[in-house]
Enzyme design. Structure first.
Site, mmCIF file in Angstrom:
data_model
loop_
_atom_site.group_PDB
_atom_site.id
_atom_site.type_symbol
_atom_site.label_atom_id
_atom_site.label_comp_id
_atom_site.label_asym_id
_atom_site.label_seq_id
_atom_site.Cartn_x
_atom_site.Cartn_y
_atom_site.Cartn_z
ATOM 1 N N LYS A 187 -10.871 3.581 0.448
ATOM 2 C CA LYS A 187 -10.350 2.632 -0.545
ATOM 3 C C LYS A 187 -9.565 1.564 0.174
ATOM 4 O O LYS A 187 -8.721 1.868 1.013
ATOM 5 C CB LYS A 187 -9.442 3.360 -1.526
ATOM 6 C CG LYS A 187 -10.161 3.760 -2.788
ATOM 7 C CD LYS A 187 -9.229 3.870 -3.993
ATOM 8 C CE LYS A 187 -9.970 4.367 -5.228
ATOM 9 N NZ LYS A 187 -11.146 3.621 -5.593
ATOM 10 N N GLY A 188 -9.868 0.315 -0.103
ATOM 11 C CA GLY A 188 -9.114 -0.774 0.500
ATOM 12 C C GLY A 188 -8.264 -1.456 -0.546
ATOM 13 O O GLY A 188 -8.213 -1.007 -1.689
ATOM 14 N N PHE B 267 -8.813 -4.246 -1.961
ATOM 15 C CA PHE B 267 -9.559 -4.994 -2.975
ATOM 16 C C PHE B 267 -10.700 -4.213 -3.605
ATOM 17 O O PHE B 267 -11.417 -4.740 -4.444
ATOM 18 C CB PHE B 267 -10.114 -6.288 -2.364
ATOM 19 C CG PHE B 267 -9.044 -7.152 -1.770
ATOM 20 C CD1 PHE B 267 -7.963 -7.559 -2.530
ATOM 21 C CD2 PHE B 267 -9.115 -7.547 -0.451
ATOM 22 C CE1 PHE B 267 -6.972 -8.344 -1.976
ATOM 23 C CE2 PHE B 267 -8.128 -8.334 0.110
ATOM 24 C CZ PHE B 267 -7.044 -8.745 -0.657
ATOM 25 N N VAL C 58 -14.921 1.647 -0.914
ATOM 26 C CA VAL C 58 -15.982 1.638 0.095
ATOM 27 C C VAL C 58 -16.787 2.928 -0.085
ATOM 28 O O VAL C 58 -16.213 4.013 -0.195
ATOM 29 C CB VAL C 58 -15.415 1.539 1.532
ATOM 30 C CG1 VAL C 58 -16.546 1.544 2.561
ATOM 31 C CG2 VAL C 58 -14.567 0.282 1.687
ATOM 32 N N LYS D 41 -18.870 -2.094 0.551
ATOM 33 C CA LYS D 41 -17.580 -2.383 -0.089
ATOM 34 C C LYS D 41 -17.890 -2.974 -1.455
ATOM 35 O O LYS D 41 -18.666 -3.933 -1.562
ATOM 36 C CB LYS D 41 -16.781 -3.373 0.760
ATOM 37 C CG LYS D 41 -15.345 -3.528 0.307
ATOM 38 C CD LYS D 41 -14.562 -4.499 1.179
ATOM 39 C CE LYS D 41 -14.015 -3.877 2.426
ATOM 40 N NZ LYS D 41 -12.950 -4.677 3.061
ATOM 41 N N ASP E 150 -4.739 -8.762 10.700
ATOM 42 C CA ASP E 150 -4.342 -7.429 10.223
ATOM 43 C C ASP E 150 -4.894 -6.356 11.167
ATOM 44 O O ASP E 150 -5.455 -5.356 10.723
ATOM 45 C CB ASP E 150 -4.823 -7.212 8.786
ATOM 46 C CG ASP E 150 -4.050 -6.094 8.095
ATOM 47 O OD1 ASP E 150 -2.966 -5.712 8.595
ATOM 48 O OD2 ASP E 150 -4.528 -5.593 7.052
ATOM 49 N N LYS F 32 -4.798 -3.285 13.262
ATOM 50 C CA LYS F 32 -4.033 -2.021 13.282
ATOM 51 C C LYS F 32 -5.061 -0.897 13.370
ATOM 52 O O LYS F 32 -6.240 -1.112 13.054
ATOM 53 C CB LYS F 32 -3.171 -1.892 12.010
ATOM 54 C CG LYS F 32 -3.965 -1.970 10.714
ATOM 55 C CD LYS F 32 -3.052 -1.854 9.505
ATOM 56 C CE LYS F 32 -3.834 -2.034 8.216
ATOM 57 N NZ LYS F 32 -3.003 -1.918 7.015
ATOM 58 N N ASN G 138 -7.685 -0.306 10.734
ATOM 59 C CA ASN G 138 -8.783 -1.270 10.575
ATOM 60 C C ASN G 138 -9.715 -1.294 11.784
ATOM 61 O O ASN G 138 -10.527 -2.184 11.930
ATOM 62 C CB ASN G 138 -8.218 -2.682 10.334
ATOM 63 C CG ASN G 138 -7.628 -2.802 8.936
ATOM 64 O OD1 ASN G 138 -7.978 -2.024 8.044
ATOM 65 N ND2 ASN G 138 -6.743 -3.768 8.738
ATOM 66 N N ASP H 30 -12.333 -4.853 8.302
ATOM 67 C CA ASP H 30 -11.397 -5.394 7.314
ATOM 68 C C ASP H 30 -10.881 -6.786 7.697
ATOM 69 O O ASP H 30 -9.743 -6.951 8.143
ATOM 70 C CB ASP H 30 -10.232 -4.429 7.061
ATOM 71 C CG ASP H 30 -9.503 -4.819 5.767
ATOM 72 O OD1 ASP H 30 -9.839 -5.892 5.210
ATOM 73 O OD2 ASP H 30 -8.618 -4.076 5.329
ATOM 74 N N THR I 30 0.435 -6.318 8.357
ATOM 75 C CA THR I 30 1.058 -5.019 8.060
ATOM 76 C C THR I 30 2.336 -4.949 8.893
ATOM 77 O O THR I 30 2.268 -5.050 10.135
ATOM 78 C CB THR I 30 0.081 -3.874 8.407
ATOM 79 O OG1 THR I 30 -1.114 -4.069 7.642
ATOM 80 C CG2 THR I 30 0.676 -2.509 8.088
#
Ligand code: AMP
Length: 271
Positions: A27-28, A30, A33, A48, A136, A138, A141, A154, A172
């Site tokens: 789950k993202g 927006f 997935v 997605k 983003d 990290k 991702n 992502d 983040t």
């Protein structure tokens, strides 16, 4: 987003275009997935699914992924728009995220970290060459394929950069560069360099260099730029981390320069 995802249980399967949509895999911010299978070839892909009214939230990600073609970046195969949902069919990375890998297997040794770190550098450097900043980066991702190769994913906060500095503050918190907390216009690629440095620190130690009890404290630590590097890490590794996690964006090297770093190239044909 609401109804569609609330009504769709993990076991429901359906067809869209040439694909059968299977179980949920993540789950993202927006959307959801899911795993999907190309009906003719049986190839597994990730899809997605975003509600059409949230299309604006994924437009930048679709644009960026369509522009990018690199072995360490998730390939976008197809976008299908049903007027209710947007389906983004992407390369499936079955070994989960770098975050899960570190949690399960612990930190990497310097030797083991080099190959995946070189792949991260290669992917992000390529984005910068195409004038795209990720913003983003990290371990959550960074996905892993069957051979544990890196697949950067992502691109929801990505942006095209030109001559002008960027102004949108995003990312983040523990991975965000100090200039973002200072609310200054910033050079896009330099904030990615900072985040890639934090990712390397996390890969080698299993923890983050800047941790606060709350956002205020975290901000204070990040702005101070003072962080502890375990003595167990080698001197070249110390130097690399200090170069990347440098609060002065002007003195933070580009990824092109980092790719020539001594630690990065130890054991490769270049060293
Ligand atoms: P995102 O919306 O891109 O942040 O994705 C949410 C989650 O879905 C990720 O943290 C992964 O666990 C999973 N995911 C996203 N894309 C893929 C992919 N291409 N292959 C495998 N899992 C994925």
């Amino acid at each position: 987003m609401a109804d569609f995802f609330e009504d769709t249980s993990a076991n429901v399967e359906w067809h869209i275009g040439s694909y059968r949509i299977l179980n949920g895999i993540g789950k993202g911010s927006f959307g959801e997935v899911r795993l999907a299978r190309h009906i003719m070839t049986s190839t597994e892909v990730a899809v997605k699914i975003v509600n059409y009214e949230d299309y604006a939230d994924v437009a930048e990600e679709i644009y960026s992924l369509q522009e990018l073609n690199h072995p360490n970046i998730t390939t976008l195969f197809e976008v299908i728009n049903t007027h209710q949902q947007v389906y983004m069919f992407m390369e499936y990375a079955p070994e989960g995220t770098l975050h899960e890998y570190i949690r399960k297997c612990g930190p990497f040794s310097e030797k083991k970290a080099r190959a995946p770190f070189r792949q991260i550098l290669s992917a992000v450097h390529y984005c910068h060459q195409k004038n795209i900043v990720h913003r983003d980066i990290k371990p959550e991702n960074i996905l892993l394929d069957m051979g544990l190769n890196i697949k950067l994913a992502d691109f929801g906060l990505s942006e095209v950069f030109m001559e002008e500095k960027l102004t949108t503050v995003c990312g983040t918190n523990p991975y965000m560069a100090p200039e973002l907390f200072r609310l200054e216009p910033y050079e896009g690629p330099k904030v990615d360099v900072w985040s890639v440095g934090i990712v390397l620190y996390k890969m080698l130690t299993g923890v983050l260099p800047f941790v606060g009890k709350n956002l205020e404290e975290l901000t204070e630590y990040i702005l101070s730029g003072v962080f502890f590097i375990p003595y167990s890490l080698s001197v070249p590794c110390h130097k690399l981390l200090q170069k990347m996690i440098n609060i002065d964006a002007g003195r933070r090297p580009t990824l092109g320069i980092i790719m020539q770093d001594r630690w990065v190239n130890t054991g490769s044909q270049r060293s």
